[in-house]
Scaffold this motif. Sequence first.
Motif, mmCIF file in Angstrom:
data_model
loop_
_atom_site.group_PDB
_atom_site.id
_atom_site.type_symbol
_atom_site.label_atom_id
_atom_site.label_comp_id
_atom_site.label_asym_id
_atom_site.label_seq_id
_atom_site.Cartn_x
_atom_site.Cartn_y
_atom_site.Cartn_z
ATOM 1 N N ALA A 88 0.830 -1.206 0.000
ATOM 2 C CA ALA A 88 0.000 0.000 0.000
ATOM 3 C C ALA A 88 0.866 1.259 0.000
ATOM 4 N N ILE A 89 1.898 1.284 0.846
ATOM 5 C CA ILE A 89 2.788 2.441 0.893
ATOM 6 C C ILE A 89 3.532 2.599 -0.423
ATOM 7 N N HIS A 90 3.963 1.479 -0.998
ATOM 8 C CA HIS A 90 4.632 1.516 -2.295
ATOM 9 C C HIS A 90 3.720 2.138 -3.347
ATOM 10 N N ALA A 91 2.447 1.763 -3.336
ATOM 11 C CA ALA A 91 1.492 2.315 -4.305
ATOM 12 C C ALA A 91 1.305 3.814 -4.102
ATOM 13 N N VAL A 92 1.237 4.252 -2.844
ATOM 14 C CA VAL A 92 1.076 5.683 -2.564
ATOM 15 C C VAL A 92 2.307 6.458 -3.028
ATOM 16 N N LEU A 93 3.490 5.967 -2.702
ATOM 17 C CA LEU A 93 4.717 6.670 -3.060
ATOM 18 C C LEU A 93 4.920 6.726 -4.569
ATOM 19 N N ASN A 94 4.394 5.737 -5.274
ATOM 20 C CA ASN A 94 4.512 5.718 -6.728
ATOM 21 C C ASN A 94 3.299 6.313 -7.430
ATOM 22 N N GLN A 95 2.469 7.000 -6.648
ATOM 23 C CA GLN A 95 1.289 7.717 -7.157
ATOM 24 C C GLN A 95 0.327 6.801 -7.908
ATOM 25 N N GLU A 96 0.278 5.543 -7.468
ATOM 26 C CA GLU A 96 -0.670 4.600 -8.042
ATOM 27 C C GLU A 96 -1.989 4.618 -7.285
ATOM 28 N N VAL A 112 -3.771 8.034 -0.467
ATOM 29 C CA VAL A 112 -3.750 7.431 0.868
ATOM 30 C C VAL A 112 -5.131 6.899 1.254
ATOM 31 N N PRO A 113 -6.226 7.665 1.083
ATOM 32 C CA PRO A 113 -7.538 7.115 1.435
ATOM 33 C C PRO A 113 -7.885 5.847 0.659
#
Length: 338
Positions: A310-318, A321-322
Amino acid sequence: MKTKIAVLGAGSWGSMLAAILNENGHTVQLWTRSAAQAEELNQQHTNEKYIKNYTFPTNLRATTDLETALTDATDVLFIVPAQATRSVAADVAPILQKLDLKPHLIHGSKGLETTTHLRISQVLAETIAPEQRESISVISGPSHAEGVAQHDPTLVTVASDDFDAATHFQKLFMNDYFRVYTNSDVIGVEFGGALKNIIALASGALAGLGYGDNSRAALMTRGVAEISRLGVSFGANPLTFAGLSGMGDVIVTATSTNSRNYRAGYQLGQGIPLADVIANMGMVIEGIATSQAAYDLAQTTGISMPITEAIHAVLNQEETVPAAIHALMTREGQTENG
């Protein structure tokens, strides 16, 4: 027992460990790349960018010359960002050979090398030949430099495959406010110290969105579970993740504003773009690079690490956060110990 210790890296943790060693009666030489920082430490005895309102011992000396720092060193402490460890170690190796030194090595860098996915002790082992080092150890645990500066009672662990090396560093560091335990599980201690930064990013993001104690307690508990799964798959002792370098480090890093990773996650939770978060911090946020390495390891090993993903997806703008939180909460039901 007095020794000459070279501390490589003058950030908050490096400079504070140098101060502890100096206070314990050892000769310490602190190395930094920054001439301005070295001058500040030597003239004003402060390190204001990293430790506010703290005065360092007047006999603690800083230098920008690596050979000066290493001359006569019986021990070398690497406290540089994880992604810089290999390059610094590569510079150290020929100097050790030139000076005919074979010191004990120890590091306190909490991360994984992104290009190789190696732990930092493995990076040191690859870069500095056995004939140029006596041993390799790691120091880790729930320890913000700001708390140590106030002589907050602090407990950490030193792990090494060499028990004598672990006890050597235990004796060097330990005093009445800084207690050191020994551990033989280098793999577990390094995975715990590195991956807790990912959980701290997630915890900060929850706080940034206004979520409270329930969500953060759940995050930390399940975070330790996935850290343990990955570490055990590489040979770590599962009990390590219930200790100082596991749950202990997760708690302090995922709940404190002294944590850069927590503060970075908080800004992400508030919707601030990652580039701005990095610029605002002005210092290395270890969890960002580590999340990529941990994500890659999870993919190649097949270990379930949903928070890391999940954090990887957020950091990669995929994902936002919500959206990442919603995806975690609506996953198919699992058994807790599965």
